[in-house]
Write a protein that holds these residues in place. Structure first.
Motif, PDB file in Angstrom:
ATOM      1  N   CYS A 151       0.835  -1.207   0.000  1.00  0.00           N
ATOM      2  CA  CYS A 151       0.000   0.000   0.000  1.00  0.00           C
ATOM      3  C   CYS A 151       0.868   1.254   0.000  1.00  0.00           C
ATOM      4  O   CYS A 151       0.491   2.272  -0.586  1.00  0.00           O
ATOM      5  N   VAL A 152       2.035   1.170   0.687  1.00  0.00           N
ATOM      6  CA  VAL A 152       2.933   2.323   0.717  1.00  0.00           C
ATOM      7  C   VAL A 152       3.395   2.654  -0.697  1.00  0.00           C
ATOM      8  O   VAL A 152       3.486   3.815  -1.088  1.00  0.00           O
ATOM      9  N   GLN A 153       3.652   1.594  -1.468  1.00  0.00           N
ATOM     10  CA  GLN A 153       4.056   1.800  -2.860  1.00  0.00           C
ATOM     11  C   GLN A 153       2.897   2.237  -3.729  1.00  0.00           C
ATOM     12  O   GLN A 153       3.067   2.985  -4.680  1.00  0.00           O
ATOM     13  N   ALA A 154       1.696   1.758  -3.400  1.00  0.00           N
ATOM     14  CA  ALA A 154       0.548   2.008  -4.273  1.00  0.00           C
ATOM     15  C   ALA A 154       0.020   3.431  -4.153  1.00  0.00           C
ATOM     16  O   ALA A 154      -0.548   3.959  -5.101  1.00  0.00           O
ATOM     17  N   CYS A 155       0.193   4.057  -2.990  1.00  0.00           N
ATOM     18  CA  CYS A 155      -0.374   5.392  -2.800  1.00  0.00           C
ATOM     19  C   CYS A 155       0.345   6.388  -3.702  1.00  0.00           C
ATOM     20  O   CYS A 155       1.549   6.595  -3.567  1.00  0.00           O
ATOM     21  N   PRO A 156      -0.373   7.014  -4.636  1.00  0.00           N
ATOM     22  CA  PRO A 156       0.292   7.953  -5.547  1.00  0.00           C
ATOM     23  C   PRO A 156       0.659   9.272  -4.867  1.00  0.00           C
ATOM     24  O   PRO A 156       1.372  10.089  -5.444  1.00  0.00           O
ATOM     25  N   TYR A 157       0.181   9.474  -3.654  1.00  0.00           N
ATOM     26  CA  TYR A 157       0.428  10.742  -2.965  1.00  0.00           C
ATOM     27  C   TYR A 157       1.480  10.615  -1.858  1.00  0.00           C
ATOM     28  O   TYR A 157       1.782  11.588  -1.182  1.00  0.00           O
ATOM     29  N   GLY A 158       1.994   9.402  -1.668  1.00  0.00           N
ATOM     30  CA  GLY A 158       3.036   9.195  -0.655  1.00  0.00           C
ATOM     31  C   GLY A 158       2.553   9.414   0.760  1.00  0.00           C
ATOM     32  O   GLY A 158       3.275   9.940   1.596  1.00  0.00           O
ATOM     33  N   CYS A 159       1.323   9.025   1.040  1.00  0.00           N
ATOM     34  CA  CYS A 159       0.725   9.341   2.334  1.00  0.00           C
ATOM     35  C   CYS A 159       0.878   8.237   3.371  1.00  0.00           C
ATOM     36  O   CYS A 159       0.442   8.394   4.502  1.00  0.00           O
ATOM     37  N   ARG A 160       1.476   7.114   2.976  1.00  0.00           N
ATOM     38  CA  ARG A 160       1.576   6.003   3.925  1.00  0.00           C
ATOM     39  C   ARG A 160       3.036   5.744   4.282  1.00  0.00           C
ATOM     40  O   ARG A 160       3.929   6.068   3.515  1.00  0.00           O
TER      41      ARG A 160
END
Lengths: 244, 165
Positions: free
Chosen positions: A155-164
């Protein structure tokens, strides 16, 4: 007690429905809060942000965010007129202690952009979770079940906004909860509470009396990375095209 | 029915198959949390657990329910829409039991400058000063009341200057 076959067959579906309720698990923490009545988002007004870092500090205190990690942060953009596509972006310690001052008449256009989880309604991060540990709640908040998370960081990689990020001690995914423990109690988020200029406003899109509706009608707001069709619910007013 | 001759071994295999499936279902019912799938492909009870976290910022209403005088002062000035905890920090412990924790006095030299130090990056309409030129080390509250900071032209001070309690 004598029950005829007909009566038994009539009672059967009722018993099945009743059993569903028994199985449904723990009751909700706030008895007056109905998840189906809300659809949460956030309004961020770039024209009001002064880059004081109050939101970043408030978030870290409210949610025990470890040092060096951020559920919300503030970026300062410096956009040159002859190079619109490549702004210079700084965010020293997430903007927690503010930003170096810019002298009057300095070249370029400076502005602050607070960033946080966009609580997307088609979020890429929840779609990649292999174990169902992250999800969009029925009231539109992207949450992590930290007792279920494996810490695989998809999920950290998947978030396009770098929010995780992966929590350095818990070793599981961590992110903005939109202060779910506050908004379900009728309070606003910690960042909105601490923002001195009202640059952040918690918005309930399902509440017809929420000022967000009037604002959206009278302003042209944008979301970040609209081309990714994430259904982001962090609405930015006054967003410059150079913001990524 | 010559086709069903000598099929004992197939029945044995079918029995084993059913037994394995049953064992799987039994194990699954123990391993999968009760509320999994309540709202979707996740543990529904997690929502309640996250909602049950303790709060640290009490919220403006909690402050206003006791400190009515400050809220009144604030309502007249430029800081009307600045929540108490924006400057004073998280005070939920103080709000739930005022004797348990008393907020510390704030250093205005740090606090005011955080927002009001001049920078061309800030929105143009926002009141900004160059701290060194503007005050030269004099604490802000000797002229400005932080709760209502405008300077009155007659006295050269703001309403009840130094009244930040």
């Amino acid at each position: 007690m004598n029950i005829s076959r007909r009566q038994f067959l009539i009672l059967l579906p009722a018993a099945a429905v009743a059993w569903e309720y028994v199985e449904a698990g723990t009751p909700e923490a706030s008895p007056n809060y109905q998840m189906s009545d809300h659809w949460w988002g956030m309004l961020i007004d770039i024209t009001k942000c002064i880059g004081c870092g109050n939101c970043v500090r408030a978030c870290q205190k409210e949610n025990d965010v470890p040092d060096g990690f951020f559920r919300t942060w503030v970026e300062r953009y410096d956009r040159m007129d002859y190079h619109l596509e490549s702004p210079v972006v700084i965010s020293p310690d997430g903007g927690k202690e503010g930003f170096p001052s810019v002298v009057e008449g300095a070249e370029g256009d400076y502005f602050f952009v607070p960033k946080m989880c966009n609580h997307c309604s088609d979020s890429p991060c929840t779609q990649v979770c292999p174990v169902g540990a992250t999800f969009i709640s029925p009231d539109g908040v992207v949450l992590v079940d930290q007792t279920y998370c494996l810490g695989c960081a998809y999920c950290v990689q998947a978030c396009p906004y770098g929010c995780r990020y992966i929590h350095p001690e818990k070793k599981v995914a961590d992110k903005c909860t939109l202060c779910y423990h506050r908004i379900t109690k009728g309070l606003t988020t910690a960042c909105c509470e601490a923002c001195p200029t009202g640059a952040r406003q918690l918005a309930d899109l399902k509440n017809p009396n929420d000022p967000i509706h009037a604002f959206l009608k009278t302003h042209t707001v944008q979301v970040l990375k609209p081309q990714m069709a994430t259904g982001a619910k962090a609405f930015y007013n006054g967003l410059d095209g150079s913001v990524r | 029915m010559s086709g069903f001759k000598d099929v004992q071994h197939l029945f044995r295999f079918a029995g084993l198959f059913v037994a394995v499936i049953l064992a799987f279902l039994v194990v699954r019912s123990y391993v999968v949390p009760k509320s999994f799938g309540e709202y979707g492909h996740y543990r529904g009870a997690a929502i309640g657990e996250i909602a049950a976290h303790p709060i640290k910022f009490a919220g403006h209403q909690a402050c206003a329910s006791c400190h009515t005088d400050i809220v009144e002062t604030k309502a007249k000035g430029a800081h009307a829409h600045v929540n108490c905890e924006a400057c004073h920090g998280p005070l939920a412990t103080h709000a739930s039991d005022p004797s348990a924790m008393t907020p510390v006095k704030l250093d205005t030299l740090v606090l005011c400058v955080r927002c009001h130090a001049a920078s061309a990056a800030k929105p143009k309409g926002f009141p900004q000063v160059n701290p060194a030129e503007h005050m030269g080390g004099v604490p802000c509250q000797s002229c400005h009341n932080p709760h209502s900071p405008e300077i009155r032209p007659d006295t050269g001070k703001s309403l009840a200057a130094g009244g930040a309690r």
